[in-house]
Motif scaffolding. Structure first.
Motif, short mmCIF file in Angstrom:
data_model
loop_
_atom_site.label_atom_id
_atom_site.label_comp_id
_atom_site.label_asym_id
_atom_site.label_seq_id
_atom_site.Cartn_x
_atom_site.Cartn_y
_atom_site.Cartn_z
N GLY A 456 42.48 31.18 54.83
CA GLY A 456 41.16 31.57 54.37
C GLY A 456 41.11 31.71 52.87
N LEU A 457 39.92 31.54 52.33
CA LEU A 457 39.72 31.68 50.89
C LEU A 457 38.59 32.67 50.65
N GLY A 458 38.84 33.63 49.79
CA GLY A 458 37.85 34.63 49.46
C GLY A 458 37.55 34.66 47.98
N ILE A 459 36.28 34.85 47.66
CA ILE A 459 35.84 34.92 46.26
C ILE A 459 35.14 36.26 46.06
N ALA A 460 35.29 36.80 44.87
CA ALA A 460 34.56 38.02 44.51
C ALA A 460 34.24 37.96 43.02
N CYS A 461 32.96 38.01 42.71
CA CYS A 461 32.50 38.10 41.32
C CYS A 461 32.11 39.56 41.08
N VAL A 462 32.83 40.22 40.20
CA VAL A 462 32.67 41.67 40.10
C VAL A 462 32.44 42.10 38.65
N ILE A 463 31.89 43.30 38.53
CA ILE A 463 31.64 43.90 37.22
C ILE A 463 31.78 45.40 37.38
N GLU A 464 32.16 46.07 36.31
CA GLU A 464 32.33 47.53 36.35
C GLU A 464 31.91 48.13 35.02
N HIS A 632 37.56 36.76 41.11
CA HIS A 632 38.84 36.69 41.80
C HIS A 632 38.74 35.68 42.93
N VAL A 633 39.75 34.85 43.07
CA VAL A 633 39.83 33.89 44.17
C VAL A 633 41.18 34.09 44.86
N GLY A 671 48.80 45.06 38.08
CA GLY A 671 48.91 46.32 38.80
C GLY A 671 47.66 46.64 39.59
N GLY A 672 46.51 46.35 39.02
CA GLY A 672 45.25 46.59 39.73
C GLY A 672 45.12 45.75 40.98
N ILE A 673 45.50 44.48 40.88
CA ILE A 673 45.45 43.61 42.06
C ILE A 673 46.36 44.15 43.16
N ALA A 674 47.55 44.58 42.78
CA ALA A 674 48.50 45.09 43.78
C ALA A 674 47.93 46.30 44.51
N GLN A 675 47.25 47.19 43.80
CA GLN A 675 46.70 48.37 44.46
C GLN A 675 45.49 48.02 45.32
N GLY A 676 44.65 47.10 44.86
CA GLY A 676 43.52 46.68 45.67
C GLY A 676 43.96 45.92 46.90
N ALA A 677 44.88 44.99 46.72
CA ALA A 677 45.39 44.21 47.85
C ALA A 677 46.20 45.09 48.79
N GLY A 678 46.91 46.07 48.23
CA GLY A 678 47.67 46.99 49.08
C GLY A 678 46.77 47.74 50.04
N GLN A 679 45.62 48.19 49.54
CA GLN A 679 44.67 48.87 50.43
C GLN A 679 44.09 47.91 51.44
N ALA A 680 43.79 46.70 51.00
CA ALA A 680 43.19 45.72 51.91
C ALA A 680 44.13 45.36 53.05
N VAL A 738 39.12 46.43 41.30
CA VAL A 738 37.72 46.23 41.63
C VAL A 738 37.51 44.88 42.31
N GLY A 739 38.20 43.86 41.84
CA GLY A 739 38.03 42.53 42.42
C GLY A 739 38.92 42.23 43.61
N ALA A 740 40.10 42.85 43.65
CA ALA A 740 41.06 42.50 44.71
C ALA A 740 40.60 42.96 46.08
N LEU A 741 40.03 44.16 46.16
CA LEU A 741 39.63 44.68 47.46
C LEU A 741 38.68 43.72 48.18
N PRO A 742 37.57 43.29 47.56
CA PRO A 742 36.69 42.35 48.26
C PRO A 742 37.26 40.94 48.37
#
Length: 779
Positions: A456-464, A632-633, A671-680, A738-742
């Motif tokens: 599967g492929l997931g995309i997320a366009c995010v802003i904070e 994020h892709v 580091g942010g990706i790892a924490q977002g993906a870790g939760q996911a 912010v981007g990794a979770l979605p």
């Protein structure tokens, strides 16, 4: 551009000492005459405290004191307070139940402190803590976020009806309902954002000191915001002037928002130190930390997206139940309410309405965690968009493109809290899609299918939002002082605990003042050495702290230029400052800033009436926030036989504004990706629904991501400077999360979609994914 200036990938100077065991963490400090504190904690999630018998514990070898909540009350100590105020459904201020440093009437979570034992040695304190006899009347517990507000659920606080702490709304509900009524397509989704623990590499710890000669306390403990914590401890608990409390926050193994708050143990070691007349030390065990660290996220939401026939967004609505735990933490309501502006995303959605209900449960309090509401908002938007794309038959990238904010609309008022100053949202998305080779995904998906895997492929366009004055004043301080030998000390009101500030702020100072990189020392984390500061949180330090450092540098140069004019015997107007030197225009005469600083300590060299020395301070409030954004892709493969999810490719294109240090930016994003993906994929705090017992009380049960859970991340910069910052910086610390979770969950749902799975909630553990596959194949 200087060799070590802005824009250079300068290696972190702090790494040498941290990697060679020379770091100065709380537990590294050994204090002569120190006593050790152990905390007696409730084994029950909900109970009344009938009595506490400490006689046996007091009589044990080495025990110096056993203290309870009644002792704290007798000494006039207060309790922990909440800094984020919200209102009840009837408009009245929310009820703020007491959060004592030692519970003595009732307990509302497993692990809350009910007594402390202080002894000569740690083993003696721990043994004696086992002998404190607490008689409880056990009550029914409520732990589930989704049902906590339902009638008949056990009450956490008797004066808080139905466990509802607050009711918060944002946006025009009537306008949103009109948009949904007129929509050609409506997509609804229910989802859970799970409870997680920060799991800092270094557990919380604290050492308390009390000096009776000046009646002054000193707290030695790792924390993100020493000045804010000092204000809370001094004002709400110790009830003393702030000047009588010094906080020293040394090296710290991670903060992530959790360590931005005061904890009971901070006050307890200080109180015990005063009572005993000697330093008192406490360091949490890992199980203690998992139970008593403030947790995060834990939301249950229903959301909807309205679209017209062409796929244009007409309206968005989100209703959320946010778990606050058994007590209000210092920032409890912050994450579910203060960053709702992120629901606008990078899109032109004209109408948005959000409602949030704060729910008490018999669990650990919740607080900010990397992103603090931003990942949750982006998750709602991006999951809805992917679901809508499938259900109305428009490519997910194309659906986003039709709704992206165009460049010529910037600055853009979303009509929902935020006004974006700069961005290049379509180019960021296009670059990410290209780098990720989305065009070749179909072939990769087919190849995976041949191997029995789902891809599967997931995309997320995010802003904070980052580093701005919303929702509260967000100023920061910087001080520059030259020594008589020309050395420079920069004192910052921020705190560094993994971000690389000792490198980053040296780069800024080197660039602004034209100084050698090694000439500059950075100081932070000591309220006696740094007179004011807000701390490190919300991706703010470099943008807001950097602005303060720039203003202090301007003041240094202004004073130094007057001294230089005097030394060079020329008019101040005839002198310009360039790369560390004051130059007399049209001549070869010059003097370095370093030599001017040395002269500033020689009274005979100074202009008449000018103050001796060269030091300046600045406190800066930025004109507005910055808005880091990115695309994020993520690609995942799922083994159909085992349910194991593997991230096989991850690309992120980030607009963090002008990059101060690209190497540090990439490290923060990783580091942010790892924490977002870790939760996911795996992380989740779980309580027993009946007893309220913590079921994930060790790393045997709470799964943490490891390096081999990830591929090599491809992080690409797309620099669009911010107009709200003198350097053009935007934040970077939370962008990855912010981007990794979605993005990760969109990829998992995309992989499962051929089986008929419409939505799948985190965490995507192998068992849960395998069960979803079995259920889908059975139907």
């Amino acid at each position: 551009m200087r060799e070590y200036g802005i824009g250079q990938s300068v290696p972190r100077v702090e790494d040498r000492r941290l990697l060679t065991g020379l770091g100065n963490y709380t537990d590294d400090r050994k204090v002569a005459g120190q006593a050790h504190m152990a905390v007696v904690r409730s084994p029950h999630a909900a109970a009344r405290v009938i009595s506490i018998d400490s006689d046996a514990a007091t009589a044990m070898p080495g025990v110096l004191a056993v203290l309870t909540g009644k002792d704290a009350d007798a000494d006039g100590l207060g309790g922990l307070s909440c800094s984020v105020k919200r209102r009840q459904r009837d408009g009245q201020p929310m009820i703020e139940p007491p959060f004592p440093i030692l519970a003595h009437d009732a307990v509302n979570m497993v692990g809350v402190a009910v007594a402390i034992v202080v002894a000569e040695r740690l083993d003696q304190a721990l043994d004696a803590a086992e002998m404190v006899d607490v008689d409880y009347e056990v009550l029914d517990a409520a732990t589930d976020t989704g049902t906590a507000l339902d009638p008949g659920v056990p009450q956490v606080w008797q004066d808080v009806a139905n466990n509802e702490s607050f009711y918060f709304t944002l946006g025009d509900q009537a306008a949103v309902e009109d948009a949904f009524a007129a929509a050609a397509h409506v997509v609804d989704l229910e989802f859970t954002v799970t409870r997680v623990s920060a799991n800092t590499m270094e557990p919380r710890g604290a050492i308390g000191f009390y000096d009776p000669s000046d009646e002054r306390y000193t707290l030695y403990a790792g924390m993100q915001s020493p000045h804010r914590v000092r204000s809370e401890l001094a004002g709400s608990i110790l009830r003393i002037p702030e000047a009588r409390l010094r906080i020293i926050a040394p090296d710290m193994g991670g903060g992530f928002g959790m360590r931005g708050a005061p904890f009971a143990e901070h006050a307890l070691v200080l109180w015990a130190a005063r009572r005993l007349g000697r330093p008192v030390r406490w360091v949490a065990t890992r199980s203690e930390a998992l139970a008593t660290d403030y947790h995060a996220r834990d939301n249950v939401s229903s959301a909807g997206l309205a679209l017209d026939a062409d796929g244009k967004f007409l309206g968005l609505r989100v209703s959320t139940k946010a778990n606050l735990g058994g007590y209000l933490s210092f920032a409890g309501p912050h994450s579910p309410t203060n960053n709702l502006g992120g629901l606008s995303g990078v899109y032109t959605t004209p109408q948005i309405f959000a409602e949030v209900r704060g729910a008490y449960t018999h669990t650990s309090p919740t607080t900010a965690y990397r992103g603090a509401g931003r990942p949750e908002a982006s998750y709602a938007v991006e999951r809805l968009i992917d679901t809508a794309a499938v259900e109305i038959g428009i490519d997910p990238v194309e659906l986003r493109r039709r709704n992206l904010i165009p460049n010529d609309a910037l600055p853009y008022d979303t009509g929902f809290v935020f006004t974006y100053d700069t961005g290049d949202f379509e180019a960021v998305m296009d670059k990410a899609v290209e780098v990720a080779d989305r065009a070749g995904f179909t072939a990769r998906q087919a190849a995976a299918r041949d191997q029995g895997k789902l891809r599967g492929l997931g995309i997320a366009c995010v802003i904070e939002i980052a580093g701005g004055p919303l929702p509260i004043p967000n100023e920061e301080s910087a001080a520059i002082s030259f020594e008589s030998d020309g050395g420079v000390t920069v004192a910052m009101g921020t705190h560094s605990h993994g971000q690389g500030h000792e490198t980053a702020f040296r780069q800024i100072a080197s660039e602004l003042l034209g100084l050698e990189f090694d000439q500059i020392s950075i100081v932070y984390g000591d309220t006696d050495k740094v007179h004011h500061g807000k701390g490190t949180f919300g991706s703010r330090s470099i943008s807001v702290g950097g602005a303060a450092l720039q203003r202090a540098s301007e003041k240094i140069i202004d004073k130094a230029q007057r001294i230089a004019a005097h030394l060079l015997e020329t008019a101040e107007a005839d002198i310009r400052f360039d790369d560390g030197n004051f130059i007399v225009e049209g001549t070869d005469r010059s003097i370095s800033l370093t030599d001017v600083a040395k002269a500033a300590y020689a009274p005979a060299s100074m202009p008449t009436g000018m103050e001796i020395g060269l030091a300046e301070t600045a406190i800066v409030l930025p004109p507005g926030p910055t808005y880091p954004n990115g695309c994020h892709v993520c690609e995942v493969e799922i083994d159909r036989d085992t349910g194991v999810v593997e991230i096989v490719n991850y690309v992120v294109v980030d607009d963090c504004g002008r990059m101060l240090n690209p190497m540090l930016v990439k490290g923060q994003v990783h580091g942010g990706i790892a924490q977002g993906a870790g939760q996911a994929l795996m992380e989740e705090v779980v309580y027993d629904s009946d007893s309220g017992q913590l079921l994930t009380g060790s790393y045997m049960d709470y799964t943490m991501p490891r390096a081999d859970d990830f591929p090599s991340f491809e992080v690409v910069g797309h620099e669009v400077p911010s107009d709200n910052n003198p350097f053009g910086f935007k934040g970077a610390g939370e962008a990855g999360t912010v981007g990794a979770l979605p993005a990760v969950m969109n990829a998992v749902c995309d992989a499962l979609r051929p089986l008929g799975v419409r939505n799948f909630d985190m965490p995507a553990t192998s068992h849960r994914v395998w069960q979803a596959i079995q259920d889908a194949e059975a139907t």
